[in-house]
Write a protein that holds these residues in place. Structure first.
Motif, PDB file in Angstrom:
ATOM      1  N   ILE A  10      -7.564   2.265  -1.994  1.00  0.00           N
ATOM      2  CA  ILE A  10      -6.182   1.801  -1.878  1.00  0.00           C
ATOM      3  C   ILE A  10      -5.428   2.015  -3.186  1.00  0.00           C
ATOM      4  O   ILE A  10      -5.888   1.598  -4.256  1.00  0.00           O
ATOM      5  CB  ILE A  10      -6.147   0.293  -1.513  1.00  0.00           C
ATOM      6  CG1 ILE A  10      -6.955   0.048  -0.224  1.00  0.00           C
ATOM      7  CG2 ILE A  10      -4.703  -0.192  -1.371  1.00  0.00           C
ATOM      8  CD1 ILE A  10      -7.191  -1.420   0.073  1.00  0.00           C
ATOM      9  N   VAL A  56       0.841  -1.199   0.000  1.00  0.00           N
ATOM     10  CA  VAL A  56       0.000   0.000   0.000  1.00  0.00           C
ATOM     11  C   VAL A  56       0.880   1.254   0.000  1.00  0.00           C
ATOM     12  O   VAL A  56       1.770   1.405   0.838  1.00  0.00           O
ATOM     13  CB  VAL A  56      -0.933   0.010   1.231  1.00  0.00           C
ATOM     14  CG1 VAL A  56      -1.803   1.264   1.239  1.00  0.00           C
ATOM     15  CG2 VAL A  56      -1.801  -1.260   1.257  1.00  0.00           C
ATOM     16  N   GLY A  89      -6.937  -1.353   3.431  1.00  0.00           N
ATOM     17  CA  GLY A  89      -5.691  -0.655   3.145  1.00  0.00           C
ATOM     18  C   GLY A  89      -5.076   0.154   4.262  1.00  0.00           C
ATOM     19  O   GLY A  89      -4.088   0.839   4.019  1.00  0.00           O
ATOM     20  N   ALA A  99      -5.800   8.224  -4.537  1.00  0.00           N
ATOM     21  CA  ALA A  99      -6.549   7.361  -3.603  1.00  0.00           C
ATOM     22  C   ALA A  99      -8.035   7.738  -3.493  1.00  0.00           C
ATOM     23  O   ALA A  99      -8.898   6.846  -3.579  1.00  0.00           O
ATOM     24  CB  ALA A  99      -5.870   7.362  -2.232  1.00  0.00           C
ATOM     25  N   CYS A 134      -3.805   5.168   1.235  1.00  0.00           N
ATOM     26  CA  CYS A 134      -5.173   4.678   1.391  1.00  0.00           C
ATOM     27  C   CYS A 134      -6.045   5.821   1.883  1.00  0.00           C
ATOM     28  O   CYS A 134      -5.793   6.390   2.948  1.00  0.00           O
ATOM     29  CB  CYS A 134      -5.236   3.493   2.353  1.00  0.00           C
ATOM     30  SG  CYS A 134      -6.911   2.811   2.499  1.00  0.00           S
TER      31      CYS A 134
END
Ligand SMILES: [Zn+2]
Ligand SMILES: [Zn+2]
Length: 328
Positions: free
Chosen positions: A62, A32, A118, A143, A35
């Motif tokens: 994510i 990741v 995430g 995001a 997020c």
């Protein structure tokens, strides 16, 4: 890996060290990069949504890079940048899936709700529900497109192609994206915020709104359609009274306080109230292709992963302008 987890609704998230999640057949492991923090995460944490897997790693906006491929994955490669949205799984067999309405699937899995999401360094997702993002744009800026953008876009489509004068109630992450798309399409935006929230009203005007004011104010024009993003049921009768005959009112949130009673004459004249639930994969394909053409520029406030509770508090209290994004 480090993750922020919810043990039970009503409690703060806890920083935990968890085993790295491993991709099963057809899944991606994703590192990741960013997020987004969505209002739906608040509804999960606060217990307004009652079917979470517990403990759960929240987060369904994510952006990351593929770090491992499960068996049988063909369409993705290591290091590719991908997006993972709220719709994490559908059954593919129920009447809704068969009708092309997979957003209404009877046995869905939602990211950050039934599927760990995430708010973590790593996550695992079904490859069929992940989307290539290309290399344009920053991770944090992309995001919010994965939910605020997608749900906002679906709400805009439901408002109808002919809705030129569009009201938006609640000017947060979704609204600031919708406003950019809608003005690019030649629509006029009328933004309604909490009464007295002049910062949100200034923000709305900076995003192209033709007018911005409090939700207690009378709309300066009859609206062709309105979208409510604020989780406030009392806005439904208020927005309905601002609609022209035949106008459409779209409720874009997953949870809302109760809607107060209102006289039938406010609905009369073929006005329509509808909700928007989840997203289809086609919504994601359509919107992610459209966003760079506008181009959509998101306003984000970054927080380190460990400050997820602070980000949620800022969203809950309305202290945010734009979208909160966690950076692991
Ligand atoms: Zn289904
Ligand atoms: Zn969301």
């Amino acid at each position: 890996m480090k993750a922020m987890t919810l043990a039970a609704p009503g409690q703060p998230l806890e920083a935990r060290e968890l085993p790295d999640p491993q991709p099963g057949p057809g899944q991606l492991q994703v590192r990741v990069a960013a997020c987004g923090v969505c209002r739906t995460d608040l509804h999960v944490v606060d217990g307004d949504l009652t079917e979470p897997k517990l403990p759960i790693v929240p987060g369904h906006e994510i952006v990351g890079r593929v770090s491992a491929l499960g068996d049988g994955v063909k369409d993705f490669e290591i290091d590719q940048r991908v997006g993972i949205p709220w719709l994490g799984h559908t059954c593919g067999a129920c009447s809704y899936c068969n009708r092309g309405e997979e957003n209404l699937c009877d046995s869905p899995g939602f990211t950050g709700y039934q599927i760990d999401g995430g708010y973590a360094e790593l996550t695992v997702a079904d490859a069929d529900y992940c989307f290539p993002l290309g290399e344009d744009g920053g991770d944090a800026e992309l995001a919010p497109l994965l939910c605020a953008g997608l749900i906002g876009y679906r709400s805009l489509v439901m408002a109808g192609e002919n809705a030129r004068r569009l009201g938006i109630y609640g000017f947060g992450a979704a609204a600031h994206i919708v406003a950019q798309v809608a003005t690019w399409q030649g629509r006029e935006i009328y933004a309604f915020t909490s009464p007295g929230d002049t910062a949100a009203q200034d923000f709305a005007r900076s995003m192209g709104a033709a007018w911005a004011g409090g939700s207690d104010e009378t709309s300066p024009v009859e609206l062709d359609a309105a979208i409510i993003f604020a989780p406030v049921g009392a806005l439904v009768p208020a927005a309905l009274r601002a609609l022209r005959k035949g106008g459409v009112l779209v409720c874009g949130g997953i949870h809302m306080s109760d809607i107060p009673a209102f006289p039938y004459r406010d609905l009369w004249g073929e006005r329509v109230i509808r909700s928007v639930a989840n997203l289809t994969r086609q919504d994601a394909i359509d919107f992610l292709a459209l966003a760079p053409r506008v181009p959509v520029r998101t306003e984000v406030v970054e927080y380190p992963l460990a400050e997820a509770n602070e980000a949620l508090d800022d969203l809950r209290s309305g202290r945010l302008t734009g979208a909160a994004v966690l950076i692991p």
